[in-house]
Write a protein that holds these residues in place. Structure first.
Motif, short mmCIF file in Angstrom:
data_model
loop_
_atom_site.label_atom_id
_atom_site.label_comp_id
_atom_site.label_asym_id
_atom_site.label_seq_id
_atom_site.Cartn_x
_atom_site.Cartn_y
_atom_site.Cartn_z
N ILE A 1 0.83 -1.21 0.00
CA ILE A 1 0.00 0.00 0.00
C ILE A 1 0.86 1.25 0.00
CG2 ILE A 1 -1.71 1.31 1.32
CD1 ILE A 1 -2.75 -1.38 2.38
N ASP A 2 1.90 1.27 0.83
CA ASP A 2 2.74 2.46 0.96
C ASP A 2 3.51 2.77 -0.31
OD1 ASP A 2 1.90 2.79 3.55
OD2 ASP A 2 3.67 1.86 4.46
N LYS A 3 3.90 1.74 -1.07
CA LYS A 3 4.75 1.94 -2.24
C LYS A 3 4.00 1.79 -3.55
CE LYS A 3 8.86 0.63 0.35
NZ LYS A 3 9.95 -0.38 0.54
N ASP A 4 2.69 2.00 -3.48
CA ASP A 4 1.88 2.04 -4.69
C ASP A 4 1.66 3.49 -5.08
OD1 ASP A 4 -0.31 0.83 -6.58
OD2 ASP A 4 -1.31 2.45 -5.50
N TYR A 5 1.68 3.76 -6.39
CA TYR A 5 1.53 5.13 -6.87
C TYR A 5 0.47 5.16 -7.97
CZ TYR A 5 5.95 5.05 -4.43
OH TYR A 5 6.92 4.84 -3.47
N GLY A 6 -0.55 5.98 -7.77
CA GLY A 6 -1.63 6.00 -8.75
C GLY A 6 -2.48 7.24 -8.61
N CYS A 7 -3.51 7.31 -9.47
CA CYS A 7 -4.39 8.49 -9.48
C CYS A 7 -5.86 8.09 -9.57
CB CYS A 7 -4.03 9.40 -10.65
SG CYS A 7 -4.18 8.60 -12.28
N GLY A 8 -6.15 6.78 -9.46
CA GLY A 8 -7.53 6.32 -9.54
C GLY A 8 -7.65 4.91 -9.01
N ALA B 1 -10.51 0.01 -18.53
CA ALA B 1 -10.72 1.02 -17.49
C ALA B 1 -9.35 1.58 -17.11
CB ALA B 1 -11.42 0.42 -16.27
N ILE B 2 -9.06 2.75 -17.59
CA ILE B 2 -7.74 3.36 -17.44
C ILE B 2 -7.84 4.62 -16.61
CG2 ILE B 2 -5.75 4.32 -18.65
CD1 ILE B 2 -6.15 1.39 -19.31
N SER B 3 -7.18 4.64 -15.46
CA SER B 3 -7.05 5.86 -14.66
C SER B 3 -5.72 6.51 -15.01
CB SER B 3 -7.10 5.53 -13.16
OG SER B 3 -8.34 4.96 -12.81
N ARG C 1 -5.15 16.83 -14.32
CA ARG C 1 -6.14 16.23 -13.42
C ARG C 1 -6.25 14.73 -13.65
NH1 ARG C 1 -9.01 20.05 -15.57
NH2 ARG C 1 -10.00 20.63 -13.61
N SER C 2 -6.80 14.08 -12.64
CA SER C 2 -7.02 12.63 -12.69
C SER C 2 -8.35 12.33 -13.37
CB SER C 2 -7.01 12.07 -11.27
OG SER C 2 -7.43 10.72 -11.26
N VAL C 3 -8.33 11.35 -14.26
CA VAL C 3 -9.54 10.89 -14.94
C VAL C 3 -9.52 9.37 -15.01
CG1 VAL C 3 -9.71 12.98 -16.37
CG2 VAL C 3 -8.51 10.96 -17.25
N THR C 4 -10.68 8.78 -15.28
CA THR C 4 -10.76 7.36 -15.61
C THR C 4 -11.58 7.23 -16.89
OG1 THR C 4 -10.60 6.63 -13.31
CG2 THR C 4 -11.51 5.07 -14.90
#
Length: 374
Positions: free
Chosen positions: A41-48, A202-204, A267-270
């Motif tokens: 969890i700590d070393k995951d990087y994402g936007c969605g 499904a792409i964030s 900005r973040s989108v999906t």
């Protein structure tokens, strides 16, 4: 430093120590996170959170799987019959994700997650196999390079890392923007190649409101930080349309930008999309009614649907429009009489006579062959 080199270096650092600058605020499903090791969890990087699109029984491909967080979340949703494949090119991230495979398999009930080494813009080439090949056949001359390319072509053709038409759902969490601009179109073509007909995407990711100027693209920190490699918001959708996807849409759009750089909003989108069904077009007498609220709408095949009218469609189009890709926008009506159909599609805007479908709603639940008509 090239964009690819900066990305490898930045995410190798991220595998060793958490990089706060790589994270967007995301509201993940806490129940799915509950059994995950904290390091993942700590070393995951994402936007969605593309895991919310996973269905039971899916074969899921996660592009740029990183620490494996989304993969392990998806594994809880696909069930015993499903499978999750994570692809990443970074050895440090792959090692981190694989580190917890035995523990997660025990918690979930089976080992239904696999992590493979590859570039997401070339999903046919197995980089682990290439590493082993290069150890035995190092490139020391131009002839060696030609031989390597021939070996790569054979590998892609005979033993692809991800096979054609093999995946129900492709997901990704803030990774497409890290791919070099010259490879982005190929990346989306590769996604199209591996998805099954009728499969989903499904792409964030991060998009920009204006095209990113070249001087920002040349900044390795902005590129590896998921900023300057972003596609412009319209171009992001258009790239999937150009690759052949249908039902392409923004399912998520953050009102507030994540970053503003030189007046450009990031900005973040999906985005969600569907690969068309690989079926012939047969007119068997189906119709669909567009519910509204607009007076008319067009689909990606050029059909026009007038609000409240029984529009003539082939069986394939009926399946697509009444399936999950288009939500509850259409009412599907099966033909009154079962018939083999003809290989023909009514011209756009053709209204189906009521006499051909009258009563069908009362005695048939689905389009012939299935597909969600009511």
């Amino acid at each position: 430093m090239s964009p690819e080199t900066s990305v490898l270096a930045r995410y190798s650092e991220g595998a060793a120590e958490r990089q706060e600058a790589l994270c967007c605020p995301v509201d993940y499903d806490r129940e799915l996170l509950a059994i995950l090791p904290q390091e993942i969890i700590d070393k995951d990087y994402g936007c969605g959170d593309p895991s919310r699109y996973v269905q039971q029984g899916d074969t899921v491909l996660d592009l740029g799987s990183g620490s494996g967080k989304i993969c392990y979340m998806a594994a809880q949703l696909v069930g015993e019959e499903g499978k999750v494949i994570g692809v990443d090119m970074n050895d440090n991230m792959l090692a981190l994700a694989r580190k917890y495979q035995p523990e997660m398999a025990e918690k979930i009930g089976s080992n239904r997650v696999e992590f493979v080494k590859g570039q997401i813009q070339d999903l046919a080439l197995d980089l682990a196999a290439m590493d082993a090949h290069l150890a035995q056949h190092p490139v020391k001359s131009s002839l060696d390079l030609i031989a390597l390319r021939a070996w790569q072509d054979k590998q892609r053709r005979e033993t692809p890392l991800i096979a054609e038409n093999s995946v129900d759902l492709v997901i990704s969490n803030c990774v497409l923007n890290l791919v070099h601009d010259s490879d982005k179109a190929q990346l989306i073509r590769e996604i199209f190649r591996v998805v099954k007909p009728g499969g989903r995407v499904a792409i964030s990711d991060i998009v920009s409101d204006e095209p990113v100027p070249e001087h920002l693209k040349q900044d390795p920190d902005l590129w590896s930080g998921c900023i300057s490699g972003a596609l412009q918001e319209h171009n992001f959708l258009q790239a999937f349309i150009d690759a052949g996807f249908i039902a392409v849409s923004y399912d998520k759009w953050e009102n507030s930008p994540w970053q503003v750089v030189e007046g450009l909003e990031f900005r973040s989108v999906t985005i969600t999309a569907m690969k068309p069904l690989n079926e012939p077009c047969f007119d068997k007498g189906h119709a669909v009614i567009y519910r509204g609220p607009f007076s008319k709408v067009y689909d990606d095949d050029g059909h026009v649907f007038f609000r409240g009218q029984r529009m003539a469609v082939c069986e394939r189009t009926c399946k697509v429009l009444t399936g999950p890709a288009y939500g509850d926008n259409f009412i599907g009506i099966a033909p009154l009489n079962d018939n083999p159909g003809v290989p023909w599609c009514a011209p756009a805007g053709t209204v189906r006579p009521v006499s051909e479908t009258k009563g069908a709603l009362h005695h048939q639940d689905q389009c012939s062959g299935g597909g969600g008509c009511c």
